[in-house]
Design a protein around this motif. Structure first.
Motif, PDB file in Angstrom:
ATOM      1  N   LEU A 165       0.823  -1.200   0.000  1.00 44.43           N
ATOM      2  CA  LEU A 165       0.000   0.000   0.000  1.00 44.43           C
ATOM      3  C   LEU A 165       0.857   1.250   0.000  1.00 44.43           C
ATOM      4  N   ALA A 166       1.933   1.198   0.721  1.00 44.94           N
ATOM      5  CA  ALA A 166       2.761   2.394   0.843  1.00 44.94           C
ATOM      6  C   ALA A 166       3.559   2.656  -0.417  1.00 44.94           C
ATOM      7  N   GLU A 167       4.040   1.585  -1.018  1.00 43.47           N
ATOM      8  CA  GLU A 167       5.023   1.787  -2.075  1.00 43.47           C
ATOM      9  C   GLU A 167       4.513   1.528  -3.485  1.00 43.47           C
ATOM     10  N   ALA A 168       3.451   0.773  -3.614  1.00 37.76           N
ATOM     11  CA  ALA A 168       3.048   0.346  -4.947  1.00 37.76           C
ATOM     12  C   ALA A 168       2.882   1.515  -5.901  1.00 37.76           C
ATOM     13  N   ASP A 169       2.277   2.558  -5.411  1.00 38.78           N
ATOM     14  CA  ASP A 169       2.034   3.690  -6.291  1.00 38.78           C
ATOM     15  C   ASP A 169       3.350   4.244  -6.838  1.00 38.78           C
TER      16      ASP A 169
END
Lengths: 830, 673
Positions: free
Chosen positions: B253-257
């Motif tokens: 959730l934190a990094e995928a974007d």
């Protein structure tokens, strides 16, 4: 009241001595039964005293309850009959038409018999058919009566005998009914009765002359045990009566007439009329008695109203009117509306009854108001607004006769009650004969000569104003003692004041000049004016609307009397000046305020400059604090004042040093009580600059329009925006009016601009900040952990459950397996 | 998916966790009511509160206006959607898991699997029972070996039967993931994910986004998101510890974007750029990854039940809105979930989901219509009943909705006009018949809240757009409502209407005679002698109409007059620099003075005195100033510029007084809440 009437009754019936004797005896016995203490009645009928006493004693001894009832009933009926007879006699005295007519002076033995039969039949519950006695000899009849008298002890029984006939009949009827009961349900019975009613009704309408006797049957139906049938019976009787009641009043025949022989046709007609009137009376009595029962209340009132509407000229109008007027202030809305409508139509269609019913009604209303101490429903007075008076008549009258209506009345009473001089009587007789002829003519043509009409109208007016003044006086006397707080609720304890004021306004031109000053003083007090300037009591008990109405009425009265009146109305201006500040949009009626502005300021001629200035300023301030409808009414008045008083236009301009005109007060006092001391002339109408920004376009346009006057010369007027008076303008802009107009379609809005994603318009930044706070790692971990745990727990639980179920079912299966095994074994064995 | 878990959880809770379910139901009853209302509409009105019945009665009347009055809602054409939503509502409302969280928070954290005590115990019991039964079975089998054969046969039958039943559900679930499952992935592996593997992967991915490990990680994410959906699915086996679960989800959730952006070489939210990219090779390569991420996030959203968690996930997903916008149908699904979350009643969750909605709506104009309709209907549904608890939420909803409608006024104007037209039609009907039934259609929170919404909308957009055609209608409605519902009992409603007029006046600089609406407040003289013994629980601002028994109570009058002071101060503050301020204040001042003298409530003396003093002071101030000017009232420009300098500097005492009054009223409101 019963006693008095009785005294009149006894000499009244114009019957031959023998029968008279007989009659008196019977009636007296009844009277005596009820009012045993009234010895003087015995004295009058002293001849039969002994036998009478005997009879009375016996009767008293053998008294049974039902007898008592029957006797009571009979007495009632007799009294009513006497009552009914009385107006006829009056009629004879007034307009003895028949005497003047040559046709009707004929022989009358037989006729007299019919007249007698009236009474006897009255006694007989009206069940016995009249035809059997029709040709009977009077002697026989008389003997019958005699027998009745000698058997007085059985008098009760004799009466008993007849009802038993009826009872027996009914019994027979019920027996038959019981036989058929299996086949007929109650509903069918009802249907049958209904059909019968319809049948009779139709027959009556087709040929009333020959079927007149069926009226009795209908009346009997009205005594049915089934309430529905009674209702239907009443309604069908109403329809029949409405149809067959003649357009003239049926008159009691005089002795002379009765004594003369008449042709068969005349006899028939007389019989017809007689039956009609008797049934009509019985019907009315039924209605009046049923009116007291809640179940029949509506029907009874409806029938009476309808009858009054259809036959205001006919006999027994008095009792009808009395009932209807009594119900004018009924708490039942439907009944009240019906009665109001009936009375209104009575007032409107005076041709039907030549105004006689009108004056009776108005008098009854007056008496009703008096009796109830002005605590009635407003509707009972409001109906008077439908009265119509000839304008010329009123004026002529007021000039010709300077007598107060009340006095007038008294004079008339004296005339009627003091026919002392013999000469006068002779003269009267002469003139009477003449009048009779006139009356007959008039009766035919149904027109009133102007003099008589004037008389009637004058009487009506005096009764009407008597009522109005009574209400005013009553309001005045109670208002001072009323508690302060009640002033908030309008019309609280003066329910009649508002319609009364309205009526005074409407008939203001008819008020006698002599009353004027008194009326004005009264209105002044009611409007809340006191002489102490510094302490005007705001709470004299009346609502603001009512007080404004007082001002309006005062001006209307003044103006409709050609303004010739030397009355100082200044105080009413002061009152209005203060009342403007007391106005509250929802509590008070804005229309009344607008009307007051219109009547006092807009319609008036040139005003005093100081006063005009004070009003201009106050109205402008008023417009700032109230809704658009009130504002436009105020602005239109303001504009009018500015136009009429050009000097006040200085208020539109801000001259150095305030108003250039000298006035008593140099500084403006917005809260001043007295317009003369407000110093408004020195003020500037700054309000208008803000009113230009008013959300309502009409108001803002009007404000600009007024402001444009500043640049014009004193004689010039700006472009007229609308010619409406304040009241019209108020109604035009009122919310309800606006809502009743079709909605203006809003086309789609024009806005091409799009907002960027990061641009927020409604949400405040600090709210948005909150949105970004995220969870800390620890919390997140915790939450996820528990989420995970729960999910795992659930799935584990599910797995275990399946396992358990599986094992259990396997064990259970063992039984099945055993059974199968046994079976297979058996098969094998076999 | 949500449906599935929801069903299961519900069934489960129903069977085994009666007490817990009951408790949670109690806790969330308020919440339930609202969510159920918005979803299932009016068929299911067991709540039986007055508002609802009232609604029903309006439903039943069949004339035009009545149908208009059907809660003023915009028609929603997607029936499927409704059903879907209502299902998930059920899920939300009977959600037993919320409780676990709260329990586990103070429970021991050390234990890896800290489920609820009940559940654990039950599991243990069941374990024992199984052992016992197994023993029994074994005995039987030992006794009669032939039985084993029989049992086997029966079992195989059972399995084949059961699989048939399951297959439907499986299909449904799988179809959703076909895009991901097919082609670009080997058959799902069932290796157990350990904490160490995950942290390795994470490190790898953060160093070099292009590594194939990313796929593994996204698969792990998929499993984590679908964890628990099916009790014997693969993900159950792969994920054995909480630690792993946490690691996967928080990292993705934190990094995928960022990672996806890095892969695509884009940095900002330029939608055009993404649309261009869509046809490029790069996109083709990465698309499966994006899809997987987006879809699985959706799954996660529909599975989670904790408001804070949801808020967190939505916040984390917000930057990826641009990716969602590339897939309109997925966005549609997301929006439905988001609107449900938005209407859920939790302040933070509402806000974050709204921000996401807004983001999506501004990126995807096609979705805007859906958002406008759904959000409006959700607002109406939630504003049926106003009480102490949800006043703030409704305020927030309203502001959010105004934001949404202001995004593209041209597009939303049609809806605004329709809705205002409906309000007007209902009012006209009521004014025509004056029947109780029709008046009730005005006299309810829904109507007033709806009116308030459009008032706010006009205020916000008045400067930028041409709303002159809409304004008179709205003003007319306000006047009409005030006129049709007269009397002291409606004073709270009047105060609200007066506030609306103040707002309008503030934005368009028109003059509204606000005081005329609230003169009733200033006429109180009597209060009941006997003081209410039990402190009334009703909050003043949640009332439209005062109950009769409170009419003469001290509390009600006090609140009324205090609110009236607020409204009057706002009105005065608006015109405090206008040249005719003294006249504006004249009549209200007379009434205020009278009230001050006569009121029997001591606590009101001070605020009243203060207002009177301030107004008088300002009146004298304006009077002094205008005595020295030379222009006349008809000189408009001069009137406009009068005291403008002072107004801009805002130092006048009345401005400061008003600031303090509004601050006071805010704190008062907060205190009462």
């Amino acid at each position: 009241m019963g006693g008095k009437k009785k005294n009149k009754v006894i000499p009244a019936p114009p019957l031959p001595p023998e029968v008279d004797d007989d009659e008196v005896l019977v009636s007296d016995e009844d009277v005596d039964f009820v009012e045993e203490n009234r010895d003087h009645i015995h004295l009058i009928t002293g001849i039969d005293k002994n036998s009478l006493n005997e009879v009375v004693n016996k009767l008293a001894a053998a008294r049974e309850e039902d007898k008592l009832e029957r006797l009571y009933e009979e007495r009632e009926r007799k009294r009513k009959a006497a009552e009914a007879l009385k107006p006829r006699n009056d009629d004879d005295l007034e307009v003895d038409r028949v005497d003047a007519l040559p046709v009707k002076t004929l022989q009358g033995e037989l006729v007299y018999k019919t007249a007698k039969r009236v009474r006897s039949e009255d006694k007989d519950n009206g069940v016995e058919s009249k035809s059997e006695d029709n040709g009977a000899d009077p002697k026989q009849r008389f003997q019958k009566e005699r027998k009745g008298r000698s058997n007085k002890k059985e008098d009760g029984k004799m009466q008993h005998v007849q009802p038993p006939v009826k009872v027996a009949k009914e019994k027979l009827h019920t027996v038959v009914l019981e036989e058929v009961k299996e086949e007929l349900s109650a509903e069918e019975l009802f249907e049958k009765k209904k059909a019968k009613l319809a049948e009779i009704g139709m027959a009556m309408l087709e040929d009333p002359e020959s079927n007149i006797r069926s009226l009795n049957d209908l009346l009997i139906m009205c005594n049915d045990a089934d309430q529905k049938v009674v209702k239907l019976g009443l309604m069908s009787l109403l329809a029949v009566f409405r149809d067959i009641i003649p357009s003239y009043r049926i008159r009691q025949l005089t002795e002379k007439e009765l004594a003369v022989e008449v042709s068969k046709e005349v006899k028939k007609t007389r019989y017809y009329e007689y039956t009609l009137i008797r049934s009509y009376k019985a019907y009315l009595q039924k209605l009046i008695s049923l009116e007291k029962q809640p179940y029949f209340y509506h029907v009874a009132v409806r029938c009476m109203c309808s009858l009054l509407d259809a036959a205001p000229h006919f006999n027994f109008r008095e009792s009808l009117l009395a009932s209807v007027i009594k119900n004018l202030s009924s708490s039942n809305n439907v009944a009240r509306k019906l009665c109001c409508e009936a009375i209104r139509s009575l007032f409107r269609t005076e041709g039907k009854h030549r105004g006689e019913a009108t004056i009776e009604a108005v008098r009854l209303i007056a008496a009703h108001v008096k009796l109830n101490d002005c605590q009635l429903h407003p509707d009972s007075i409001e109906v008077c607004l439908s009265l119509k008076f000839d304008e010329d008549l009123g004026k002529d009258e007021s000039k010709q006769e300077r007598v107060k209506p009340k006095k007038n009345k008294r004079y008339q009473n004296r005339d009627v009650t003091k026919p002392s001089d013999k000469k006068k009587i002779r003269k009267e007789l002469l003139s009477k004969a003449r009048e009779e002829v006139h009356a007959d003519l008039r009766a035919v043509s149904f027109t009133l000569d102007p003099k008589e009409r004037k008389m009637i109208q004058r009487e009506t007016l005096s009764a009407l104003f008597e009522t109005y003044f009574r209400i005013l006086k009553h309001s005045l006397s109670t208002s001072n003692s009323r508690y302060k707080a009640t002033s908030v609720s309008p019309g609280g304890s003066h329910p009649l004041l508002a319609p009364c004021l309205e009526g005074l306004g409407k008939f203001s031109h008819l008020i006698d000049l002599d009353f004027m000053s008194e009326l004005i003083t009264c209105l002044k007090k009611l409007s809340g004016y006191t002489d102490q300037q510094d302490e005007i009591s705001q709470d004299n008990g009346l609502s603001v609307s009512e007080r404004l109405q007082c001002c309006i009425v005062a001006f209307k009265v003044w103006r409709s009397n050609l303004e010739a009146l030397n009355v100082d109305l200044q105080d009413f201006f002061v009152q209005l000046y203060n009342l403007i500040l007391e106005y509250r949009p929802d509590r008070d009626n804005g229309e009344v305020l607008a009307d007051a502005l219109k009547t006092l300021l807009w319609e008036g001629k040139q005003q005093d400059m100081l006063r005009a200035a004070a009003f201009i300023k106050r109205l402008a301030t008023f417009a700032l604090s109230f809704g658009s409808a009130e504002a436009i009414a105020a602005l239109i008045t303001l504009k009018h004042l500015l136009q009429k008083n050009s000097k006040c236009r200085n208020m539109l301009e801000n001259d150095a040093g305030g108003g250039s005109l000298s006035s008593l007060v140099a500084k403006y006092e917005p809260e001043a009580k007295d317009p003369y001391l407000s110093g408004a002339l020195a003020s500037v109408l700054w309000e208008l600059s803000l009113l230009q920004k008013h959300h309502d376009k009409t108001v803002s346009a009007m404000a600009s329009n007024i402001l444009s006057m500043a640049n014009l010369h004193a004689t010039q007027n700006p472009v007229q925006l609308s010619s409406a008076n304040p009241l019209e303008a108020y109604n035009e802009l009122s919310v309800l009016q606006e809502l009743s107009k079709p909605a203006n379609k809003v086309s789609s809005l024009k806005c091409r601009r799009k907002r960027r994603a990061k641009e927020f318009v409604a949400l405040s930044p600090d709210v948005l900040e909150k949105a970004d706070c995220s969870l800390s790692d620890g919390e997140l971990k915790e939450k996820l952990r528990s989420h995970f745990a729960v999910l795992r727990g659930i799935s584990k639980n599910e797995r275990l459950r399946i396992d358990l179920n599986h094992t259990l079912s396997s064990i259970n299966l063992y039984k099945e397996y055993k059974r199968l095994k046994k079976q297979s074994k058996k098969i094998e064995d076999w | 998916m949500a449906k599935k878990l929801g069903k299961k959880a519900r069934k489960f809770a129903h069977k085994h966790l009666q007490g817990g379910a009951k408790r949670s139901r109690k806790l969330r009853s308020q919440f339930n009511r609202r969510t159920r209302k918005d979803g299932k509409g009016r068929e299911e009105e067991v709540d039986g509160d007055e508002e609802m019945r009232r609604g029903d009665s309006t439903m039943n009347t069949n004339d035009d206006v009545a149908t208009l009055a059907n809660y003023l809602e915009f028609p929603e054409d997607e029936n499927e959607l409704d059903g879907d939503l209502s299902e998930s509502d059920g899920y939300l409302s009977e959600d037993p898991e919320c409780l676990y969280y709260s329990d586990s928070e103070d429970g021991n954290v050390l234990e890896d699997c800290i489920a609820e005590d009940d559940l654990d115990e039950q599991n243990n019991d069941m374990n024992l029972a199984i052992k016992k039964q197994k023993k029994k079975l074994k005995k039987l089998l030992d006794k009669d070996p032939e039985f084993a054969n029989f049992l086997e046969k029966w079992q195989s039958e059972l399995v084949s039967h059961g699989s048939k039943e399951d297959s439907d559900e499986e299909d449904e679930m799988d179809s959703m993931h076909d895009g991901v499952d097919s082609g670009d992935r080997n058959p799902p592996n069932d290796k157990i994910l350990t904490s160490k593997t995950i942290s390795e992967w994470c490190q790898l991915v953060s160093k070099e986004p292009k590594t194939p490990v990313l796929r593994n990680l996204l698969n792990a994410f998929r499993d984590a998101c679908r964890f628990g959906v099916n009790s014997n699915s693969l993900s159950m086996q792969r994920l054995q510890s909480t630690e792993v679960f946490y690691q996967i989800i928080s990292f993705v959730l934190a990094e995928a974007d960022n990672i996806l952006r890095a892969l695509l070489d884009i940095s900002d939210d330029d939608k055009g750029k993404i649309m261009n990219l869509r046809h490029g090779n790069k996109w083709q390569a990465i698309e499966p990854l994006i899809k997987s991420y987006l879809w699985n996030s959706l799954d996660l959203l529909s599975q989670l039940t904790d408001n804070q968690m949801l808020t967190f996930v939505v916040t984390q997903l917000r930057p990826s809105a641009v990716f969602f916008s590339a897939y309109p149908s997925t966005s549609g699904k997301l929006l439905k979930i988001l609107i449900r979350l938005w209407a859920s009643g939790d302040q933070n969750l509402s806000l974050s989901s709204f921000l996401m909605i807004r983001e999506l709506a501004s990126l995807l104009p096609d979705c805007l219509d859906l958002c406008l309709t759904k959000a409006y209907n959700a607002y109406l549904a939630s504003s049926k009943l106003v009480d102490n608890r949800n006043i703030k939420h409704i305020e927030l909803f309203m502001n959010c909705l105004v934001e949404l409608y202001s995004l593209d006024v041209h597009k939303s104007s049609e809806r605004v006009v329709t809705s205002v037209g409906q309000l007007s039609a209902i009012l006209r009907q009521a004014s025509k018949t004056k029947e109780k039934e029709d008046l009730l259609k005005i006299d309810n929170w829904q109507y007033i809240n709806c009116l308030n919404l459009w008032v706010r909308f006009i205020c916000v957009n008045y400067k930028d757009c041409d709303l002159r055609t809409l304004l008179p209608t709205v003003v007319q409605i306000i006047r009409g409502v005030a006129h049709l519902l007269p009397g002291i009992r409606y004073l709270p409603l009047r105060l609200k209407l007066a506030q609306m007029l103040n707002e309008l006046s503030n934005c368009n600089q028109m003059f509204f005679p606000v005081p005329s609406l609230i003169f009733g407040c200033l006429e109180f003289r009597e209060i009941s002698q006997k003081e209410q013994t039990q402190k009334t629980k009703i909050h003043f601002s949640s009332l439209l109409k005062v109950p009769r028994n409170l009419l003469k109570s001290r509390y009600f009058q006090e609140q009324c007059i205090l609110s009236a002071i607020d409204v009057l101060s706002a009105h005065f503050a608006q015109w405090s620099y206008h040249v005719s301020f003294p006249e504006v204040a004249t009549i209200p001042l007379i009434l205020l003075k009278r009230l001050h003298e006569q009121t029997p409530i001591e606590s009101l003396h001070r605020p009243l005195k203060r207002l009177i003093d301030q107004v008088s002071e300002n009146r004298d101030f304006v009077q002094r100033k205008r005595e020295v000017v030379s222009f006349s009232p008809n000189d408009q420009s001069a009137v406009e510029s009068f005291l403008q300098d002072e107004k801009i500097s805002g130092n006048a005492s009345f401005t400061q007084f008003y600031a303090s009054v509004s601050k006071n009223s805010q704190t008062r409101g907060r205190k009462l809440l």
